[in-house]
Design a protein around this motif. Structure first.
Motif, mmCIF file in Angstrom:
data_model
loop_
_atom_site.group_PDB
_atom_site.id
_atom_site.type_symbol
_atom_site.label_atom_id
_atom_site.label_comp_id
_atom_site.label_asym_id
_atom_site.label_seq_id
_atom_site.Cartn_x
_atom_site.Cartn_y
_atom_site.Cartn_z
ATOM 1 N N THR A 55 0.828 -1.203 0.000
ATOM 2 C CA THR A 55 0.000 0.000 0.000
ATOM 3 C C THR A 55 0.862 1.253 0.000
ATOM 4 N N HIS A 56 0.328 2.324 -0.608
ATOM 5 C CA HIS A 56 0.961 3.640 -0.524
ATOM 6 C C HIS A 56 0.516 4.395 0.724
ATOM 7 N N ASP A 57 -0.506 3.892 1.418
ATOM 8 C CA ASP A 57 -1.074 4.600 2.569
ATOM 9 C C ASP A 57 -1.330 3.596 3.688
ATOM 10 N N HIS A 58 -0.262 3.212 4.359
ATOM 11 C CA HIS A 58 -0.346 2.171 5.383
ATOM 12 C C HIS A 58 -1.055 2.672 6.628
ATOM 13 N N HIS A 59 -1.941 1.837 7.175
ATOM 14 C CA HIS A 59 -2.613 2.095 8.442
ATOM 15 C C HIS A 59 -2.556 0.839 9.302
ATOM 16 N N ALA A 60 -2.600 1.028 10.602
ATOM 17 C CA ALA A 60 -2.546 -0.102 11.527
ATOM 18 C C ALA A 60 -3.666 -1.082 11.219
ATOM 19 N N GLY A 61 -3.319 -2.363 11.088
ATOM 20 C CA GLY A 61 -4.306 -3.402 10.883
ATOM 21 C C GLY A 61 -4.739 -3.630 9.455
ATOM 22 N N ASP A 62 -4.152 -2.893 8.474
ATOM 23 C CA ASP A 62 -4.598 -3.093 7.093
ATOM 24 C C ASP A 62 -3.965 -4.318 6.439
ATOM 25 N N LEU A 63 -3.003 -4.947 7.103
ATOM 26 C CA LEU A 63 -2.339 -6.153 6.607
ATOM 27 C C LEU A 63 -1.686 -5.921 5.247
ATOM 28 N N ARG A 64 -1.118 -4.725 5.079
ATOM 29 C CA ARG A 64 -0.354 -4.399 3.877
ATOM 30 C C ARG A 64 0.979 -3.773 4.286
ATOM 31 N N THR A 65 1.987 -3.987 3.464
ATOM 32 C CA THR A 65 3.319 -3.436 3.714
ATOM 33 C C THR A 65 3.451 -2.101 3.000
ATOM 34 N N PRO A 66 3.969 -1.074 3.662
ATOM 35 C CA PRO A 66 4.088 0.229 3.006
ATOM 36 C C PRO A 66 5.115 0.227 1.877
ATOM 37 N N ILE A 67 4.749 0.828 0.767
ATOM 38 C CA ILE A 67 5.639 0.993 -0.382
ATOM 39 C C ILE A 67 6.521 2.207 -0.128
ATOM 40 N N GLY A 68 7.818 2.107 -0.444
ATOM 41 C CA GLY A 68 8.661 3.282 -0.297
ATOM 42 C C GLY A 68 10.125 2.967 -0.090
ATOM 43 N N VAL A 69 10.854 4.001 0.332
ATOM 44 C CA VAL A 69 12.291 3.918 0.604
ATOM 45 C C VAL A 69 12.498 4.302 2.063
ATOM 46 N N TYR A 70 13.087 3.395 2.844
ATOM 47 C CA TYR A 70 13.217 3.605 4.282
ATOM 48 C C TYR A 70 14.612 3.206 4.756
ATOM 49 N N GLY A 71 15.105 3.909 5.760
ATOM 50 C CA GLY A 71 16.415 3.624 6.316
ATOM 51 C C GLY A 71 16.458 2.304 7.060
ATOM 52 N N LEU A 72 17.663 1.738 7.151
ATOM 53 C CA LEU A 72 17.920 0.506 7.905
ATOM 54 C C LEU A 72 19.136 0.767 8.791
ATOM 55 N N GLY A 73 18.914 1.148 10.045
ATOM 56 C CA GLY A 73 20.043 1.530 10.866
ATOM 57 C C GLY A 73 20.137 0.862 12.217
ATOM 58 N N ASP A 74 19.089 0.100 12.613
ATOM 59 C CA ASP A 74 19.056 -0.461 13.961
ATOM 60 C C ASP A 74 18.602 -1.912 13.916
ATOM 61 N N ALA A 75 19.251 -2.750 14.714
ATOM 62 C CA ALA A 75 18.968 -4.188 14.707
ATOM 63 C C ALA A 75 18.815 -4.688 16.138
ATOM 64 N N GLY A 76 18.392 -5.944 16.246
ATOM 65 C CA GLY A 76 18.243 -6.557 17.556
ATOM 66 C C GLY A 76 17.704 -7.961 17.414
ATOM 67 N N GLY A 77 17.369 -8.561 18.543
ATOM 68 C CA GLY A 77 16.812 -9.893 18.491
ATOM 69 C C GLY A 77 16.908 -10.620 19.811
ATOM 70 N N LEU A 78 16.251 -11.768 19.852
ATOM 71 C CA LEU A 78 16.310 -12.606 21.041
ATOM 72 C C LEU A 78 17.659 -13.300 21.151
#
Length: 253
Positions: free
Chosen positions: A121-144
């Motif tokens: 989707t181009h217009d993501h909202h909570a619970g819409d079960l769609r992934t936002p289209i676009g360009v986003y930074g990747l700077g932080d990681a983590g995990g169990l």
């Protein structure tokens, strides 16, 4: 983050409601799910590690002028996640690098991936079960699990848990063993667990790249475990990595 309960499971819903995380962990308002396309077979997926680099190309394959223009000038690593159509939840992922920002080479992938149950989707909202289209930074990681050797800041924490089952009845355990936060509606430079939402909770949140559980997610991108660990080792904060994601027809614009 992925779904944390199967449809109709009240027990899993109770667990999900208790989680501190949002976004892909809240499926309480989900309407009946549409049929889920099968993931592509393994025979269609190749792998190119650092020792199997493709020749440089002027532009990143599959990205048209619109999306190329959205990549920040200082970026030297681009993870491309390309879906089939706006409504599919299986995708292909590859990592590209450049020394100049002009001539790009593929350094990893293509790898199989999942995105949100209902696609993009181009217009993501909570619970819409769609992934936002676009360009986003990747700077932080983590995990169990412990840091597998990434250069990104890595937050190992017991809160990285995914109880319950996914849309296909698959167990979610281990999905958050390793994650990379997608800088959508979050504060960059913080743990993936950080809960500040600059755009407000209604715009969705908690979008990660994480370990695949062999089913679609609520909004995240998921990769096979070893590919996830490889991605963490390859991402370099000095190269200002971003993810460019969406259905292939959109990305070619």
């Amino acid at each position: 983050m992925p779904v944390t309960k199967s449809a109709g499971s009240t027990l899993a819903a109770a667990v999900c409601a208790a989680l501190l995380l949002t976004g892909c962990t809240d499926a309480s308002s989900v309407s009946p799910a549409p049929p889920v396309p099968k993931a592509p077979g393994k025979s269609s997926v190749g792998h190119a590690g650092p020792g199997h680099q493709k020749p440089s190309a002027r532009h990143i394959p599959g990205l048209g002028p619109d999306f190329r223009s959205r990549i920040p000038g200082g970026t030297r690593q681009v993870l491309v996640v390309s879906g089939g159509t706006a409504d599919t939840n299986v995708a292909e992922t590859a990592l590209y690098e450049s020394d100049t920002g002009r001539d790009w080479r593929r350094v990893a992938g293509p790898w199989p991936a999942h995105n949100a149950l209902r696609g993009w989707t181009h217009d993501h909202h909570a619970g819409d079960l769609r992934t936002p289209i676009g360009v986003y930074g990747l700077g932080d990681a983590g995990g169990l699990e412990p840091d597998p050797g990434t250069r990104l800041p890595y937050d190992q924490d017991e809160e990285f848990v995914a109880p319950g089952t996914g849309f296909l009845g698959e167990p979610l355990e281990g999905s958050f063993d390793h994650v990379v936060a997608i800088d959508y509606n979050r504060v960059p430079g913080t743990s993936p667990l950080d809960k500040e939402r600059p755009l407000g909770p209604e715009k969705g949140s908690g979008l990660w790249i994480h370990v695949d559980h062999e089913g679609p997610t609520q909004g995240c991108i998921s990769l096979p475990r070893e590919r996830m660990r490889e991605l963490l080792r390859l991402l370099d904060p000095d190269k200002h990595p971003v993810v460019v994601m969406g259905p292939a027809p959109e990305l070619r614009k």
